[in-house]
Design a protein around this motif. Structure first.
Motif, mmCIF file in Angstrom:
data_model
loop_
_atom_site.group_PDB
_atom_site.id
_atom_site.type_symbol
_atom_site.label_atom_id
_atom_site.label_comp_id
_atom_site.label_asym_id
_atom_site.label_seq_id
_atom_site.Cartn_x
_atom_site.Cartn_y
_atom_site.Cartn_z
ATOM 1 N N ILE A 20 0.528 -1.432 0.097
ATOM 2 C CA ILE A 20 -0.196 0.105 -0.039
ATOM 3 C C ILE A 20 1.144 1.443 0.084
ATOM 4 O O ILE A 20 1.529 1.296 0.705
ATOM 5 N N ASP A 21 0.661 2.346 -1.100
ATOM 6 C CA ASP A 21 1.040 3.446 -0.713
ATOM 7 C C ASP A 21 0.547 4.027 0.405
ATOM 8 O O ASP A 21 -0.573 4.882 -0.233
ATOM 9 N N ILE A 22 0.611 4.639 1.379
ATOM 10 C CA ILE A 22 0.533 5.166 2.276
ATOM 11 C C ILE A 22 0.165 6.898 2.322
ATOM 12 O O ILE A 22 -0.669 6.950 2.412
ATOM 13 N N ASP A 23 1.143 7.006 1.631
ATOM 14 C CA ASP A 23 1.325 8.138 0.892
ATOM 15 C C ASP A 23 0.657 8.930 -0.020
ATOM 16 O O ASP A 23 0.532 9.866 -0.272
ATOM 17 N N ALA A 24 0.166 7.768 -0.893
ATOM 18 C CA ALA A 24 -0.772 8.581 -1.961
ATOM 19 C C ALA A 24 -2.327 8.495 -0.860
ATOM 20 O O ALA A 24 -3.260 8.905 -1.697
ATOM 21 N N ASP B 267 -8.185 -8.530 -3.806
ATOM 22 C CA ASP B 267 -9.105 -7.649 -4.137
ATOM 23 C C ASP B 267 -9.645 -6.541 -3.415
ATOM 24 O O ASP B 267 -9.422 -5.495 -2.529
ATOM 25 N N VAL B 268 -10.816 -7.330 -2.515
ATOM 26 C CA VAL B 268 -11.624 -6.893 -1.310
ATOM 27 C C VAL B 268 -10.401 -6.419 -0.371
ATOM 28 O O VAL B 268 -10.868 -5.281 0.582
ATOM 29 N N CYS B 269 -9.667 -7.423 0.423
ATOM 30 C CA CYS B 269 -8.907 -6.622 1.171
ATOM 31 C C CYS B 269 -7.600 -5.764 0.793
ATOM 32 O O CYS B 269 -7.393 -4.619 1.752
ATOM 33 N N GLU B 270 -6.992 -5.562 -0.518
ATOM 34 C CA GLU B 270 -6.299 -4.184 -0.946
ATOM 35 C C GLU B 270 -7.119 -2.965 -0.700
ATOM 36 O O GLU B 270 -7.386 -2.507 -0.103
ATOM 37 N N GLU B 271 -8.827 -3.128 -1.198
ATOM 38 C CA GLU B 271 -9.729 -2.052 -1.367
ATOM 39 C C GLU B 271 -10.009 -1.771 0.035
ATOM 40 O O GLU B 271 -9.881 -0.770 0.063
ATOM 41 N N LEU B 272 -10.123 -3.151 0.799
ATOM 42 C CA LEU B 272 -10.096 -2.461 2.824
ATOM 43 C C LEU B 272 -9.154 -1.760 3.177
ATOM 44 O O LEU B 272 -9.683 -1.000 3.878
ATOM 45 N N VAL B 273 -7.588 -2.175 3.177
ATOM 46 C CA VAL B 273 -6.994 -0.951 3.730
ATOM 47 C C VAL B 273 -6.590 0.104 3.027
ATOM 48 O O VAL B 273 -6.452 0.604 3.721
ATOM 49 N N LYS B 274 -6.963 0.046 1.679
ATOM 50 C CA LYS B 274 -6.814 1.614 0.823
ATOM 51 C C LYS B 274 -7.703 2.597 2.212
ATOM 52 O O LYS B 274 -7.183 3.468 1.750
ATOM 53 N N LEU C 270 -3.986 -9.991 4.471
ATOM 54 C CA LEU C 270 -4.535 -8.178 5.606
ATOM 55 C C LEU C 270 -3.089 -7.970 5.875
ATOM 56 O O LEU C 270 -2.528 -7.264 6.230
ATOM 57 N N ARG C 271 -3.296 -8.865 6.579
ATOM 58 C CA ARG C 271 -1.169 -9.088 7.827
ATOM 59 C C ARG C 271 -0.293 -8.550 6.115
ATOM 60 O O ARG C 271 0.575 -7.914 6.677
ATOM 61 N N TRP C 272 -0.408 -9.030 5.363
ATOM 62 C CA TRP C 272 1.309 -8.969 4.142
ATOM 63 C C TRP C 272 1.203 -7.159 4.033
ATOM 64 O O TRP C 272 2.232 -7.124 3.167
ATOM 65 N N TYR C 273 -0.894 -6.967 4.055
ATOM 66 C CA TYR C 273 -0.368 -5.849 4.216
ATOM 67 C C TYR C 273 -0.663 -4.783 5.098
ATOM 68 O O TYR C 273 -0.675 -3.359 5.333
ATOM 69 N N GLY C 274 0.292 -5.461 5.560
ATOM 70 C CA GLY C 274 0.399 -4.753 6.824
ATOM 71 C C GLY C 274 -0.372 -3.960 8.265
ATOM 72 O O GLY C 274 -0.038 -3.491 9.286
ATOM 73 N N ARG D 146 0.288 7.131 11.445
ATOM 74 C CA ARG D 146 0.841 5.771 10.355
ATOM 75 C C ARG D 146 1.013 5.013 10.915
ATOM 76 O O ARG D 146 1.994 3.134 10.740
ATOM 77 N N HIS D 147 0.018 4.042 12.124
ATOM 78 C CA HIS D 147 0.219 3.168 12.646
ATOM 79 C C HIS D 147 -0.411 2.170 11.847
ATOM 80 O O HIS D 147 -1.603 2.530 11.846
ATOM 81 N N PRO D 148 -0.411 0.676 11.946
ATOM 82 C CA PRO D 148 -1.111 -0.164 11.305
ATOM 83 C C PRO D 148 -2.311 -0.784 11.456
ATOM 84 O O PRO D 148 -3.275 0.084 12.698
ATOM 85 N N PRO D 149 -3.551 -0.438 10.319
ATOM 86 C CA PRO D 149 -4.238 -0.594 10.732
ATOM 87 C C PRO D 149 -5.222 -1.802 11.529
ATOM 88 O O PRO D 149 -4.636 -2.333 11.328
#
Length: 238
Positions: free
Chosen positions: A17-21, A196-203, A58-62, A29-32
């Motif tokens: 995940i590009d957090i700065d975007a 896809d769902v996990c990536e979007e949830l994290v974003k 989700l854990r892979w995404y931090g 900035r702590h993990p979601p």
């Protein structure tokens, strides 16, 4: 988590995940913190297996991920809210900044196990709303052909709980064919949709976490005192 525990992932296409975007310089900035709920008590529960696959991603995404075990949770209104399982569920709901709900489809609807968990999470706890402004992703598993009844009902509940429900969702038909003997989901477009769902949830969680208070600030509630809010949401007669 590294990709060794995600054998179905294409490492070249799995992007952090590009957090700065998504956030500003002063945002946290702590993990979601993500709470996962699943809706079955079966020994081999496909909703639980799907939730475990999603939790690994989700854990892979931090993310910091916790899963609530619904076994032993009493039916709503059958006991007081000081029951240990109820208290645990409410503590996790308050702790989280986002949720993932995974329910089987039974008789064209969500299961009573799933509904009981949601019903035990109140709209307000001591003046604090444990779900308002938090993100939500919804998924379902079914034994037959693909259906979207359950995810649609979960979306209605998420809206009622004043959650930010992400656009993407996952529906896994004939779930008994999608998991191998090691209880891992096999490679397929259905697995890719879970990613896809996990990536979007994290974003969405990164994007809204630092702004949820402002996003849920309402005129009607600003003109209502906190005592009035408490009386309204805790009224005994409906």
């Amino acid at each position: 988590m590294d990709l060794n525990d995600l054998p179905n992932i294409d490492a070249e296409q799995m992007q952090p995940i590009d957090i700065d975007a998504l956030i500003s310089a002063n945002d946290p900035r702590h993990p979601p913190k993500i709470l996962v709920l699943y809706g079955s008590l079966r020994e081999r529960s496909f909703s639980k297996l799907a939730s475990e696959e999603a939790s690994r991603i989700l854990r892979w995404y931090g993310c910091e991920v916790r899963t609530f075990d619904p076994s032993g949770l009493p039916l709503p209104d059958s006991t007081d809210a000081d029951h240990p399982k109820v208290q645990k569920l409410r503590e996790l709901a308050a702790w989280s900044k986002g949720m993932l709900w995974v329910s089987p489809e039974r008789h064209g609807s969500i299961t009573s196990i799933m509904k009981a968990q949601i019903d035990w999470i109140p709209l307000s706890l001591g003046g604090v709303r444990p779900t308002q402004g938090k993100t939500l992703a919804v998924m379902q598993v079914s034994g037959g052909s693909q259906s979207f009844n359950t995810v649609n009902q979960l979306r209605i509940l998420g809206r009622w709980m004043r959650m930010i429900t992400i656009p993407n969702q996952s529906s896994i038909p004939k779930a008994f064919l999608e998991f191998n003997d090691d209880n891992r989901m096999q490679q397929s477009p259905l697995y890719e949709r879970i990613v896809d769902v996990c990536e979007e949830l994290v974003k969405f969680t990164w994007l809204t976490r630092g702004r949820s208070t402002y996003l849920t600030d309402r005129y009607s509630e600003r003109v209502e005192s906190s005592d009035e809010v408490s009386r309204r949401v805790h009224q005994k007669a409906l």
